[in-house]
Design an enzyme around this catalytic site. Sequence first.
Site, short mmCIF file in Angstrom:
data_model
loop_
_atom_site.label_atom_id
_atom_site.label_comp_id
_atom_site.label_asym_id
_atom_site.label_seq_id
_atom_site.Cartn_x
_atom_site.Cartn_y
_atom_site.Cartn_z
N GLU A 439 0.82 -1.23 -0.12
CA GLU A 439 0.05 -0.05 0.10
C GLU A 439 0.75 1.33 -0.03
O GLU A 439 0.50 2.25 0.81
CB GLU A 439 -0.91 0.26 1.27
C1 LIG Z 1 2.57 -9.81 0.33
C2 LIG Z 1 2.02 -8.80 -0.57
C3 LIG Z 1 1.04 -8.33 -1.24
C4 LIG Z 1 0.79 -7.23 -2.11
N1 LIG Z 1 -0.36 -7.00 -2.50
C5 LIG Z 1 -0.69 -6.03 -3.56
C6 LIG Z 1 -2.00 -6.08 -4.33
O1 LIG Z 1 -2.94 -6.60 -3.88
N2 LIG Z 1 -2.06 -5.34 -5.52
C7 LIG Z 1 -1.04 -4.65 -5.87
O2 LIG Z 1 -1.16 -3.87 -6.83
N3 LIG Z 1 0.16 -4.86 -5.50
C8 LIG Z 1 0.42 -5.41 -4.18
N4 LIG Z 1 1.73 -5.63 -3.65
C9 LIG Z 1 2.94 -4.83 -4.17
C10 LIG Z 1 3.42 -3.72 -3.09
O3 LIG Z 1 2.28 -2.79 -3.08
C11 LIG Z 1 4.57 -3.19 -3.74
O4 LIG Z 1 5.50 -4.32 -3.44
C12 LIG Z 1 5.02 -2.01 -2.87
O5 LIG Z 1 4.03 -1.01 -3.41
C13 LIG Z 1 6.46 -1.71 -3.39
O6 LIG Z 1 6.79 -2.01 -4.63
P1 LIG Z 1 8.11 -2.58 -5.21
O7 LIG Z 1 7.97 -3.91 -4.64
O8 LIG Z 1 8.12 -2.64 -6.75
O9 LIG Z 1 9.25 -1.99 -4.68
P2 LIG Z 1 10.06 -0.67 -5.24
O10 LIG Z 1 9.09 0.48 -5.91
O11 LIG Z 1 10.88 -1.21 -6.28
O12 LIG Z 1 10.84 -0.08 -4.09
C14 LIG Z 1 12.16 -0.52 -3.53
C15 LIG Z 1 12.43 0.28 -2.31
O13 LIG Z 1 12.97 1.60 -3.03
C16 LIG Z 1 12.02 2.59 -2.39
N5 LIG Z 1 11.72 3.63 -3.56
C17 LIG Z 1 10.93 3.25 -4.76
N6 LIG Z 1 10.70 4.54 -5.18
C18 LIG Z 1 11.42 5.68 -4.35
C19 LIG Z 1 11.59 6.99 -4.70
N7 LIG Z 1 10.92 7.78 -5.58
N8 LIG Z 1 12.04 7.69 -3.36
C20 LIG Z 1 12.77 7.05 -2.58
N9 LIG Z 1 12.42 5.77 -2.38
C21 LIG Z 1 11.97 5.04 -3.33
C22 LIG Z 1 10.77 1.81 -1.82
O14 LIG Z 1 10.53 2.76 -0.63
C23 LIG Z 1 11.35 0.77 -1.26
O15 LIG Z 1 12.13 0.90 -0.10
C24 LIG Z 1 1.76 -6.52 -2.77
C25 LIG Z 1 3.08 -6.93 -1.98
C26 LIG Z 1 3.57 -8.10 -1.26
C27 LIG Z 1 4.77 -8.41 -0.92
#
Ligand SMILES: Cc1cc2nc3c(=O)[nH]c(=O)nc-3n(C[C@H](O)[C@H](O)[C@H](O)COP(=O)(O)OP(=O)(O)OC[C@H]3O[C@@H](n4cnc5c(N)ncnc54)[C@H](O)[C@@H]3O)c2cc1C
Length: 586
Positions: A439
């Site tokens: 989220e």
């Molecule tokens: C168990 C689980 C359930 C989930 N359920 C859903 C769901 O129902 N629907 C859905 O759509 N998604 C879902 N997700 C996805 C989840 O919302 C994402 O994993 C999350 O938003 C982070 O995206 P990412 O994993 O691509 O990390 P990334 O975006 O790659 O981020 C990696 C790190 O970089 C940081 N970062 C990224 N961009 C920036 C920036 N501009 N400035 C500073 N820091 C930054 C982040 O804070 C994080 O620490 C789920 C994930 C999990 C693991």
Amino acid sequence: MSYSAPVDDIVTALKTVADLDVRLANGLYPGLDADTVRAVLDEAGNFAADVLAPLNWSGDRVGARWQDGNVSTPPGFADAYRQFSAAGWSALPCSEEFGGQGLPEIISSSVGEIWNAANLAFGLCPLLTQGAIHAIEAGGSDALKQTYLPKMVSGQWTGTMNLTEPHAGSDLSGLKTRAEKQADGTYRITGTKIFITCGEHDMAENIIHLVLARLPDAPAGTRGISLFLVPKFLLTADGTPGARNDVVCAGIEHKLGIMASPTCIMKFGEQGGATGYLVGEENRGLANMFVMMNSARLAVGIQGVAIADRATQRAIAFAKERTQGRSSTSSGAGMAPIVEHPDIRRTLLTMKALTQASRMICLATAAALDNATYAADPEEAKAARNLAALLTPVAKSFATDVAVDVASLGIQVHGGMGFVEETGAAQHLRDARILPIYEGTNGIQAIDLVTRKLPLEGGNVVTDYLSGIGDCVTKLHASDNAGLGRTAKNLKDALDALSAATRFIGKSLASDPDAGLAGATPYLNAFARVAGARYLAEAALRDGASSSDIALARFFAENCLTAAVGLSDSAMNGSATVLASEGLLA
Ligand SMILES: Cc1cc2nc3c(=O)[nH]c(=O)nc-3n(C[C@H](O)[C@H](O)[C@H](O)COP(=O)(O)OP(=O)(O)OC[C@H]3O[C@@H](n4cnc5c(N)ncnc54)[C@H](O)[C@@H]3O)c2cc1C
């Protein structure tokens, strides 16, 4: 260990941050009175303890299973979900127009805490369904609302949120899922989504996916994203599930926690295109999805409160049973229960105080959302909307960080037994670890707070909020309650430090944005500690406050709030130490 819903703590929070007694007396929550509020919370507590909590441990052990596109939840989950829906819990916060009970956000958030404390993996599915209902209500056509909402509200069908793709997580501008308009007005959806909670399961007759996708001629970036409703089963003429839509679950993830909640890889359009229906306008999908995300962000903060409370309950019970060493209050020759040792007492009180502070912040956010809905005066409604916007990232981040910290402290209280699975303390930490990530990660929440929320109304929203905390300091100074110790002084010092950091970030955003961004996370943490101390102090200053309310406010102010001064200082370091550290990361 069984679960006991902390109804008294929730009611104290509601009386403090939602002015519950006054609002109920003035009829501001239509159809609600104090007895009904209590009865709903007690009943939710009974259901959670009897039906959901007994499945928490077994759900963790067995986990969700995938086979040939089908997903089975652990034994008991489907039946519990049927009971949950049949008892009307899924309909509680929903609009009466579609069969809901129309109860306010403060009640929905309070019972949400209870479901998630009993069983976080179970609680996620209703949480996302609720978010999907909000998004359809806010952006869907009348036909979509009439067709889908009654069955989602009743719990017969569940909802999902399909945002994330392999190359689009925090930044959705890279989203690749495609939508093409068809002659009949529907859209053909193709693409892959990952990490989709409850994208496939065996608990409901149909699954209503809300999917972000891009039209062929859409502008680049987030301005070119549209929102579609894609049902697992297409509906027949009489509105019942018929043919299977072209959407399949290609697998589920093996995770650290929430084992019983299936986290799905979803493939849309492998057989030519899934049928989707536009929600809202083309290319305006992200705005609609934000309705769902904001509601879900508060709900995830509430999940944090839930886990923190459950871990605290478990640790207190253990500390009363486990005997080791002798304490100054020990009687007799034997070993003392560890709860008598000052260090363990400090740990348990830290857990309790952080949990109640998080609960207060989350319920203050829920109360602001209610005020925005129920206020007759448009200016009052707008102010409430702004307050909810300011507090949402704080509620989501602080409560979920607290969940992880408190669950970890809970393991510490258990000693070695906390590290082995059989006490259940370890499951809380494993389950809690996702909360700061999904989220919108907590880092993204902090960026949202400093870049979008602090500037609201030219900075007046945050200034008014901080001035409300100043009023609380004045009341504390005027109070002659010695039981509050150094609460007034510590809150004043922390507020001054936070105000200086707020001014610093406000100035940096214009001249050196990296300076504001570098300090965003410590700033959010400081903000939350000051806000939490304020609400706990207000609870202690209420007529009828108990000695526990006073002791908790003092403990927080003297032990958890003090960090806010240092965090505010870190928030004002600027970007130099962060950006000039390449050698350190080489
Ligand atoms: C168990 C689980 C359930 C989930 N359920 C859903 C769901 O129902 N629907 C859905 O759509 N998604 C879902 N997700 C996805 C989840 O919302 C994402 O994993 C999350 O938003 C982070 O995206 P990412 O994993 O691509 O990390 P990334 O975006 O790659 O981020 C990696 C790190 O970089 C940081 N970062 C990224 N961009 C920036 C920036 N501009 N400035 C500073 N820091 C930054 C982040 O804070 C994080 O620490 C789920 C994930 C999990 C693991």
